[in-house]
Design an enzyme around this catalytic site. Sequence first.
Site, PDB file in Angstrom:
ATOM      1  N   HIS A 247       0.831  -1.213   0.000  1.00  0.00           N
ATOM      2  CA  HIS A 247       0.000   0.000   0.000  1.00  0.00           C
ATOM      3  C   HIS A 247       0.858   1.252   0.000  1.00  0.00           C
ATOM      4  O   HIS A 247       2.053   1.211   0.296  1.00  0.00           O
ATOM      5  CB  HIS A 247      -0.903   0.026   1.243  1.00  0.00           C
ATOM      6  CG  HIS A 247      -2.109  -0.849   1.135  1.00  0.00           C
ATOM      7  ND1 HIS A 247      -2.072  -2.192   1.367  1.00  0.00           N
ATOM      8  CD2 HIS A 247      -3.407  -0.557   0.824  1.00  0.00           C
ATOM      9  CE1 HIS A 247      -3.278  -2.711   1.208  1.00  0.00           C
ATOM     10  NE2 HIS A 247      -4.115  -1.746   0.873  1.00  0.00           N
TER      11      HIS A 247
ATOM     12  N   LYS B 177      -1.201   4.981   4.547  1.00  0.00           N
ATOM     13  CA  LYS B 177      -2.266   4.091   5.029  1.00  0.00           C
ATOM     14  C   LYS B 177      -2.299   4.064   6.556  1.00  0.00           C
ATOM     15  O   LYS B 177      -1.267   4.019   7.210  1.00  0.00           O
ATOM     16  CB  LYS B 177      -2.056   2.676   4.471  1.00  0.00           C
ATOM     17  CG  LYS B 177      -3.098   1.713   4.970  1.00  0.00           C
ATOM     18  CD  LYS B 177      -3.154   0.432   4.194  1.00  0.00           C
ATOM     19  CE  LYS B 177      -4.132  -0.546   4.823  1.00  0.00           C
ATOM     20  NZ  LYS B 177      -5.441   0.016   5.150  1.00  0.00           N
TER      21      LYS B 177
END
Length: 250
Positions: free
Chosen positions: A135, A139
Amino acid sequence: MSKLRVAVIGAGGRIGSEAVRAVEAADDMELVAALGRGDKLETLTEAGAQVAVELTHPDSVMENLEFCVRNGIHGVVGTTGWTEERLARLNSWLEASPDTGVLIAPNFSIGAVLTMTFARQAARFFESAEVVELHHPNKADAPSGTATRTAQLIAAARREAGCPPQPDATTTALEGARGADVDGVPVHAVRLRGLLAHQEVLFGDTGETLTIRHDSLHHSCFMPGILLGARRVVATPGLTFGLEHFLDLG
Ligand SMILES: NC(=O)C1=CN([C@@H]2O[C@H](COP(=O)(O)OP(=O)(O)OC[C@H]3O[C@@H](n4cnc5c(N)ncnc54)[C@H](OP(=O)(O)O)[C@@H]3O)[C@@H](O)[C@H]2O)C=CC1
Ligand SMILES: O=C(O)C1=N[C@H](C(=O)O)C[C@H](O)C1
């Protein structure tokens, strides 16, 4: 036909801002409120919201959902951080508000839902399974909600099939080198500028491996799932965990 009255909580965020645009563009929906941090939850009842799309932060989601459920506002939840204890609290609010529905979707994209489905199907046929999620570095949490759910589904399928624990004779010199243990399945989290949301599920057995990979390349991939969730949750009282319950996957 009257339009579904939808609110977005976390409207200024990466996925929340995309959800605002998607609801505004949907012919059968009206965006009645768009809440950011610090905005009063009472705005939801004043605006007559039927559904609240919750896309905030694990630290915020419980307070927001408690308000919604206690006021009979259905929830479509993408925010992560779900534990057994949190789910039990949510269920207790839902028991007191039996007409209200909440969908929690670890992932709203069709590709990610199919990845979880395929991983669950493959799990009992391979000795080894590992999950790698990748990610963007902003995040909120690790491992991702999708990776945790994927590992839980793999572990449950292996248990049901009577599979033994997967072999791993490694001695780790450094804590974390083998990732996080989710129900016996190692989960590894990569955070890298340039990425959005990606996952690989690796299976292995003698002489072969199987890799299932999914890439979310833009937040637009989550929007059909959010809109479907809003349409379906109003007629689905109680807790639904996973968008697959609202999809015909054959
Ligand atoms: N299920 C799925 O398919 C997906 C789930 N997600 C999840 O959604 C969540 C949000 O992700 P993302 O959009 O990237 O995060 P962002 O940080 O970009 O957005 C979150 C937004 O929520 C706001 N916020 C925080 N608390 C509150 C509150 N109490 N009331 C109103 N607004 C609040 C934040 O404000 P501020 O900036 O001031 O903190 C921010 O604008 C994460 O848990 C993520 O994992 C993300 C993508 C897909
Ligand atoms: O924070 C994100 O970006 C995402 N969060 C969800 C998760 O934790 O699984 C869904 C998707 O991976 C994007």
